[in-house]
Write an enzyme that holds these catalytic residues in place. Structure first.
Site, PDB file in Angstrom:
ATOM      1  N   CYS A 116      34.509 -45.362   2.783  1.00 28.15           N
ATOM      2  CA  CYS A 116      34.483 -44.461   3.951  1.00 28.15           C
ATOM      3  C   CYS A 116      35.689 -44.638   4.873  1.00 28.15           C
ATOM      4  O   CYS A 116      35.938 -43.796   5.735  1.00 28.15           O
ATOM      5  CB  CYS A 116      33.188 -44.644   4.733  1.00 28.15           C
ATOM      6  SG  CYS A 116      31.726 -44.429   3.716  1.00 28.15           S
ATOM      7  N   HIS A 249      34.292 -41.836  11.622  1.00 29.48           N
ATOM      8  CA  HIS A 249      33.575 -41.610  10.355  1.00 29.48           C
ATOM      9  C   HIS A 249      32.140 -41.212  10.684  1.00 29.48           C
ATOM     10  O   HIS A 249      31.501 -41.800  11.557  1.00 29.48           O
ATOM     11  CB  HIS A 249      33.610 -42.885   9.523  1.00 29.48           C
ATOM     12  CG  HIS A 249      32.678 -42.847   8.357  1.00 29.48           C
ATOM     13  ND1 HIS A 249      32.660 -41.789   7.471  1.00 29.48           N
ATOM     14  CD2 HIS A 249      31.714 -43.712   7.941  1.00 29.48           C
ATOM     15  CE1 HIS A 249      31.729 -42.018   6.560  1.00 29.48           C
ATOM     16  NE2 HIS A 249      31.143 -43.165   6.821  1.00 29.48           N
ATOM     17  N   ASN A 279      26.797 -37.847   5.515  1.00 30.52           N
ATOM     18  CA  ASN A 279      27.910 -38.793   5.365  1.00 30.52           C
ATOM     19  C   ASN A 279      28.702 -38.397   4.114  1.00 30.52           C
ATOM     20  O   ASN A 279      28.198 -38.532   2.997  1.00 30.52           O
ATOM     21  CB  ASN A 279      27.338 -40.209   5.249  1.00 30.52           C
ATOM     22  CG  ASN A 279      28.411 -41.271   5.093  1.00 30.52           C
ATOM     23  OD1 ASN A 279      29.560 -40.969   4.806  1.00 30.52           O
ATOM     24  ND2 ASN A 279      28.016 -42.520   5.262  1.00 30.52           N
TER      25      ASN A 279
HETATM   26  O1  UT7 Z   1      29.373 -44.796   5.316  1.00 37.56           O
HETATM   27  C1  UT7 Z   1      28.984 -46.127   5.159  1.00 37.56           C
HETATM   28  C2  UT7 Z   1      28.340 -46.554   6.338  1.00 37.56           C
HETATM   29  N1  UT7 Z   1      26.908 -46.383   6.242  1.00 37.56           N
HETATM   30  C3  UT7 Z   1      26.244 -46.464   7.357  1.00 37.56           C
HETATM   31  O2  UT7 Z   1      26.838 -46.579   8.396  1.00 37.56           O
HETATM   32  C4  UT7 Z   1      24.732 -46.520   7.327  1.00 37.56           C
HETATM   33  C5  UT7 Z   1      24.277 -47.499   8.362  1.00 37.56           C
HETATM   34  N2  UT7 Z   1      22.854 -47.660   8.442  1.00 37.56           N
HETATM   35  C6  UT7 Z   1      22.028 -46.690   8.903  1.00 37.56           C
HETATM   36  O3  UT7 Z   1      22.472 -45.620   9.231  1.00 37.56           O
HETATM   37  C7  UT7 Z   1      20.569 -47.014   9.064  1.00 37.56           C
HETATM   38  O4  UT7 Z   1      20.359 -48.396   8.896  1.00 37.56           O
HETATM   39  C8  UT7 Z   1      19.659 -46.216   8.089  1.00 37.56           C
HETATM   40  C9  UT7 Z   1      19.645 -44.764   8.494  1.00 37.56           C
HETATM   41  C10 UT7 Z   1      20.161 -46.368   6.665  1.00 37.56           C
HETATM   42  C11 UT7 Z   1      18.226 -46.742   8.166  1.00 37.56           C
HETATM   43  O5  UT7 Z   1      17.761 -46.667   9.493  1.00 37.56           O
HETATM   44  P1  UT7 Z   1      17.011 -47.922  10.144  1.00 37.56           P
HETATM   45  O6  UT7 Z   1      16.580 -47.516  11.470  1.00 37.56           O
HETATM   46  O7  UT7 Z   1      17.935 -49.106  10.031  1.00 37.56           O
HETATM   47  O8  UT7 Z   1      15.758 -48.078   9.228  1.00 37.56           O
HETATM   48  P2  UT7 Z   1      15.309 -49.315   8.337  1.00 37.56           P
HETATM   49  O9  UT7 Z   1      16.204 -49.502   7.187  1.00 37.56           O
HETATM   50  O10 UT7 Z   1      15.049 -50.489   9.233  1.00 37.56           O
HETATM   51  O11 UT7 Z   1      13.902 -48.812   7.815  1.00 37.56           O
HETATM   52  C12 UT7 Z   1      12.806 -48.589   8.717  1.00 37.56           C
HETATM   53  C13 UT7 Z   1      11.661 -48.017   7.903  1.00 37.56           C
HETATM   54  C14 UT7 Z   1      11.366 -48.797   6.626  1.00 37.56           C
HETATM   55  O12 UT7 Z   1       9.975 -48.788   6.411  1.00 37.56           O
HETATM   56  P3  UT7 Z   1       9.078 -50.074   6.784  1.00 37.56           P
HETATM   57  O13 UT7 Z   1       9.624 -51.211   5.978  1.00 37.56           O
HETATM   58  O14 UT7 Z   1       9.271 -50.280   8.263  1.00 37.56           O
HETATM   59  O15 UT7 Z   1       7.701 -49.653   6.401  1.00 37.56           O
HETATM   60  C15 UT7 Z   1      12.036 -47.960   5.555  1.00 37.56           C
HETATM   61  O16 UT7 Z   1      11.421 -48.133   4.297  1.00 37.56           O
HETATM   62  O17 UT7 Z   1      11.994 -46.684   7.496  1.00 37.56           O
HETATM   63  C16 UT7 Z   1      11.777 -46.573   6.079  1.00 37.56           C
HETATM   64  N3  UT7 Z   1      12.697 -45.567   5.559  1.00 37.56           N
HETATM   65  C17 UT7 Z   1      12.390 -44.255   5.537  1.00 37.56           C
HETATM   66  N4  UT7 Z   1      11.301 -43.596   5.931  1.00 37.56           N
HETATM   67  C18 UT7 Z   1      11.290 -42.262   5.769  1.00 37.56           C
HETATM   68  C19 UT7 Z   1      13.924 -45.736   5.039  1.00 37.56           C
HETATM   69  N5  UT7 Z   1      14.435 -44.557   4.655  1.00 37.56           N
HETATM   70  C20 UT7 Z   1      13.498 -43.626   4.945  1.00 37.56           C
HETATM   71  C21 UT7 Z   1      13.430 -42.229   4.815  1.00 37.56           C
HETATM   72  N6  UT7 Z   1      12.323 -41.595   5.232  1.00 37.56           N
HETATM   73  N7  UT7 Z   1      14.441 -41.512   4.266  1.00 37.56           N
END
Ligand code: UT7
Length: 322
Positions: A116, A249, A279
């Site tokens: 990225c 980005h 993204n």
């Molecule tokens: O270009 C490269 C750079 N990439 C990035 O910058 C991405 C950086 N990271 C992020 O944007 C975020 O960390 C994410 C959007 C990927 C995830 O958001 P988060 O607030 O960090 O969520 P999390 O990973 O802590 O997950 C929270 C919950 C989990 O469930 P439990 O374990 O709490 O039951 C996940 O399984 O959300 C769940 N989850 C979803 N739920 C519904 C993860 N993806 C999804 C989804 N829909 N698509």
């Protein structure tokens, strides 16, 4: 002294936008429109149809950038494509693009792989070539078909990405354009965002899909985006109050907002396209740049801060007078 200015921008998105609900239904994901919007800000993304490769998206974006710059393909002496989803293992997507554009004057063409951050890396490299006097006019492209490396059963990643391309023409100038640039890497973090597969003996070995520790990436991104912004501002002897537009980005609207806050920039001064594009990795910065140029927000003479972070880990920034 030779300076480097941006003489034109262009971008291209394949097909129609695909909304969260449509994506969830298509891939039978345990997710919701509300979750995706609340946690990422993403509402739609574009996905390239089968048979459409990064060089095809790059071609459309490049034609538009060349037209905006008022030049022809054979006016270029350098073509750099930033991509992590190249058409082939080799030749480079840049060489394929050169041929598709009809550039036959022996211009140098190569790819840059910094995920990225790839566009910022490529722009920084091109600027150094031009400033050295070795090259006069460069096409710098970010082009991706990330849809090809997504595991459509992994809701934690597949809802985040989209396909697209953006391009700029850089050329030698008497007046300053790019004022400062910086790029960095720290390979010790390779495991938090990767596609850990390879082609070996005619088959794919390892894992050919994108894997990410989202929270670790989030924290890393917010930290280095603020640091590298200050690095280029300091190098140019400027402060954030002199920045008209932040073009980061586009990964997650919460990362963008947090970065703008850390830099004491108003949200209105941040170009945000992640809601519509998702993204698009190396394509996201030039896509956002071109969109804000074409809708009239970015004007000639304004100061722009471009910055990216991605797998590797890599990160970088470029400060320029447009
Ligand atoms: O270009 C490269 C750079 N990439 C990035 O910058 C991405 C950086 N990271 C992020 O944007 C975020 O960390 C994410 C959007 C990927 C995830 O958001 P988060 O607030 O960090 O969520 P999390 O990973 O802590 O997950 C929270 C919950 C989990 O469930 P439990 O374990 O709490 O039951 C996940 O399984 O959300 C769940 N989850 C979803 N739920 C519904 C993860 N993806 C999804 C989804 N829909 N698509």
């Amino acid at each position: 002294m030779i300076h480097t200015r941006v003489s034109g921008t262009g971008s291209y998105l394949p097909g129609e936008p695909i909304g969260n609900t449509e994506l969830i239904e298509r891939y039978k994901l345990d997710s919701s429109d509300d979750w995706i919007i609340e946690r990422t800000g993403i509402r739609t993304r574009h996905l390239a149809p089968a048979g459409v490769a990064s060089s095809d998206l790059a071609l459309e974006a490049s034609r538009r950038a060349l037209q905006a710059a008022g030049c022809e393909a054979n006016d270029l002496d350098l073509i750099i494509v930033a991509t992590s989803t190249p058409d082939y293992i080799f030749p480079s997507t840049a060489a394929l693009l050169q041929h598709k554009l009809g550039n036959d004057n022996g211009a140098a063409a190569f790819d840059v792989q910094a995920v990225c951050s790839g566009f910022v890396y490529a722009m920084t490299i091109a600027e150094k070539f031009i400033r050295s006097g070795s090259h006069k006019r460069a096409l710098v492209v970010g082009a991706e078909v990330f849809s090809r490396i997504l595991d459509w059963s992994d809701r934690g990643t597949c809802v985040l990405f989209g396909d697209g391309a953006g391009a700029v023409v850089l050329e030698a100038a008497n007046e300053p354009g790019i004022l400062a640039s910086a790029f960095h890497a720290d390979g010790s973090h390779h495991g938090i965002l990767s596609v850990p597969g390879q082609v070996c003996g005619g088959t794919v070995t390892g894992d050919p899909f994108l894997r990410m520790d989202g929270q670790a990436v989030f924290k890393f991104a917010v930290r280095v985006l603020a640091e590298v912004a200050h690095e280029v501002l300091d190098a140019a002897g400027m402060t954030t109050s002199q920045v008209d537009w932040l073009i980061p980005h586009q990964a997650n609207v919460r990362i963008l907002q947090s970065t703008a806050r850390k830099l004491h920039l108003a949200p209105e001064n941040c170009v945000v396209t992640v809601a519509e594009h998702g993204n698009t990795s190396a394509a996201s910065i030039p896509l956002a740049f071109d969109e804000a140029v074409r809708d009239g927000r970015i004007k000639r003479g304004q100061h722009l801060l471009l910055e990216g972070v991605g797998g590797g880990f890599t990160w970088g920034a470029a400060l320029l007078k447009f």
